[in-house]
Design a protein around this motif. Sequence first.
Motif, PDB file in Angstrom:
ATOM      1  N   ARG A  56       0.761  -1.234   0.175  1.00 31.12           N
ATOM      2  CA  ARG A  56      -0.051  -0.059   0.114  1.00 31.12           C
ATOM      3  C   ARG A  56       0.783   1.294  -0.018  1.00 31.12           C
ATOM      4  N   THR A  57       0.512   2.231  -0.697  1.00 31.21           N
ATOM      5  CA  THR A  57       1.109   3.608  -0.733  1.00 31.21           C
ATOM      6  C   THR A  57       0.033   4.724  -0.439  1.00 31.21           C
ATOM      7  N   GLY A  58       0.326   5.861  -0.028  1.00 28.15           N
ATOM      8  CA  GLY A  58      -0.428   7.007   0.090  1.00 28.15           C
ATOM      9  C   GLY A  58      -1.503   7.078   1.371  1.00 28.15           C
ATOM     10  N   ARG A  59      -1.371   6.045   2.285  1.00 24.79           N
ATOM     11  CA  ARG A  59      -2.167   5.734   3.124  1.00 24.79           C
ATOM     12  C   ARG A  59      -2.150   6.742   4.467  1.00 24.79           C
ATOM     13  N   ARG A  60      -1.105   7.659   4.701  1.00 22.23           N
ATOM     14  CA  ARG A  60      -0.947   8.762   5.451  1.00 22.23           C
ATOM     15  C   ARG A  60      -2.106   9.605   5.588  1.00 22.23           C
ATOM     16  N   PRO A  61      -2.568  10.107   4.802  1.00 16.48           N
ATOM     17  CA  PRO A  61      -3.495  11.200   4.954  1.00 16.48           C
ATOM     18  C   PRO A  61      -4.928  10.544   5.377  1.00 16.48           C
ATOM     19  N   ALA A  65      -6.353  11.308   9.139  1.00 15.76           N
ATOM     20  CA  ALA A  65      -7.936  11.664   9.290  1.00 15.76           C
ATOM     21  C   ALA A  65      -8.872  10.655  10.340  1.00 15.76           C
ATOM     22  N   ILE A  66      -8.447   9.551  10.179  1.00 19.19           N
ATOM     23  CA  ILE A  66      -8.836   8.554  11.274  1.00 19.19           C
ATOM     24  C   ILE A  66      -8.724   9.153  12.700  1.00 19.19           C
ATOM     25  N   THR A  67      -7.334   9.403  12.981  1.00 17.46           N
ATOM     26  CA  THR A  67      -6.891  10.075  14.161  1.00 17.46           C
ATOM     27  C   THR A  67      -7.717  11.274  14.557  1.00 17.46           C
ATOM     28  N   ALA A  68      -7.988  12.192  13.480  1.00 18.53           N
ATOM     29  CA  ALA A  68      -8.690  13.325  13.675  1.00 18.53           C
ATOM     30  C   ALA A  68     -10.076  13.012  14.067  1.00 18.53           C
ATOM     31  N   GLU A  69     -10.878  11.981  13.410  1.00 19.58           N
ATOM     32  CA  GLU A  69     -12.175  11.606  13.686  1.00 19.58           C
ATOM     33  C   GLU A  69     -12.307  11.231  15.154  1.00 19.58           C
ATOM     34  N   THR A  91       4.240   2.730  10.171  1.00 23.36           N
ATOM     35  CA  THR A  91       4.330   3.481  11.280  1.00 23.36           C
ATOM     36  C   THR A  91       3.332   4.579  11.426  1.00 23.36           C
ATOM     37  N   SER A  92       2.769   5.121  10.205  1.00 25.75           N
ATOM     38  CA  SER A  92       1.700   5.834  10.273  1.00 25.75           C
ATOM     39  C   SER A  92       0.336   5.263  10.739  1.00 25.75           C
ATOM     40  N   ALA A  93       0.425   3.893  10.633  1.00 22.90           N
ATOM     41  CA  ALA A  93      -0.649   3.204  11.116  1.00 22.90           C
ATOM     42  C   ALA A  93      -0.590   2.964  12.578  1.00 22.90           C
ATOM     43  N   LEU A  94       0.589   2.725  13.122  1.00 27.28           N
ATOM     44  CA  LEU A  94       0.765   2.573  14.489  1.00 27.28           C
ATOM     45  C   LEU A  94       0.719   3.819  15.314  1.00 27.28           C
ATOM     46  N   ARG A  95       1.038   4.997  14.527  1.00 29.43           N
ATOM     47  CA  ARG A  95       0.559   6.201  15.231  1.00 29.43           C
ATOM     48  C   ARG A  95      -0.674   6.520  15.299  1.00 29.43           C
TER      49      ARG A  95
END
Length: 343
Positions: A56-61, A65-69, A91-95
Amino acid sequence: MRRGFWPLALALGAGGCVSYPAVPPPSGAVPAADGPGPATISVMTYNIEGLTWPARTGRRPSLEAITAEFARMEQAGELPDVIVFQEAFSTSALRTASATPHPHFALGPRARTRSGLPRTRDPVLRKRNVLNGEWGIRFMGSGLAVASRYPITAAFSQAYGPTSCAGLDCLANKGILLVRIAVPGYADPFEIATTHMNSQGASKAPPEKHLAAHNAQSAELAAFLDRVSTIASPLIIAGDFNMRRSPARLDAFETQNGYQLARRYCLEAREDPALPSCDIRMSFDGDEPWLDTQDLQIYDNGATIALRPMRIEAWFDGPDSGGRLSDHDAYVVTYAIEPAPAG
């Protein structure tokens, strides 16, 4: 199904790394709250599609957005008490998994965590296809995590066996994570577990092999719960079971893990006015709606505490519920907490 609780030291000593604490033990006992405890507990399971490059690529945004929600949901009083995650690999998913407003957090098996289980004797699984990712090397951890509003007093995890996988799924160290949480007002802890089981077509393994892997994992999940779970505690298992449109997988799973499906109870309650109602706020068609999804919740009563699904809903499935930010919806069940039936 659950034989009872082994002390932590014994669980750690049996079979090497069969289970291990994913969080440090608490510094002291969790004080009981004055007055009655909450009347409900809500659990969200969410596969956040946190695969790493090149899968997967480009999942960070979307993950941000999940974190913000989650933050918005907490401010609005909508955030479930416990959130269990799958595919928190990158790393982004763990964050995202660790950045919920909830203060208590635990992680499942890492890439190098050994299960301590023997290799399966199933000849279908013992024969590896190295061209399809069955290399015997785990490049990712389990992707499992739990965030809780209430204190986590103990955590146990186990990777599935070294040959209990099929195809591309063998590149991740899939397994099980169970936490005990102290819900104020209740003497016994609540147990919340999550898992991510072997996929079907996405594994690129032939059907007879990915079915054999799933069956092996169902047996290992049952054995893990038999060792670690305590019969005094109510239990909720939520996760990505990968049983969509597969009665064969479901039948084998329920033979090993005879707990109640939240969706099955809600269907029974809709059809039987004698049962307490369940508020269904999601697509719920057909005679077996639990076969329409990979994401399920199952539950079991404790010695003095009973659980009853009273509301089920999807989140992150459209613009009115957080937006579609993963290839899975989030699945939320709110359970009524009741006295366990006598006897």
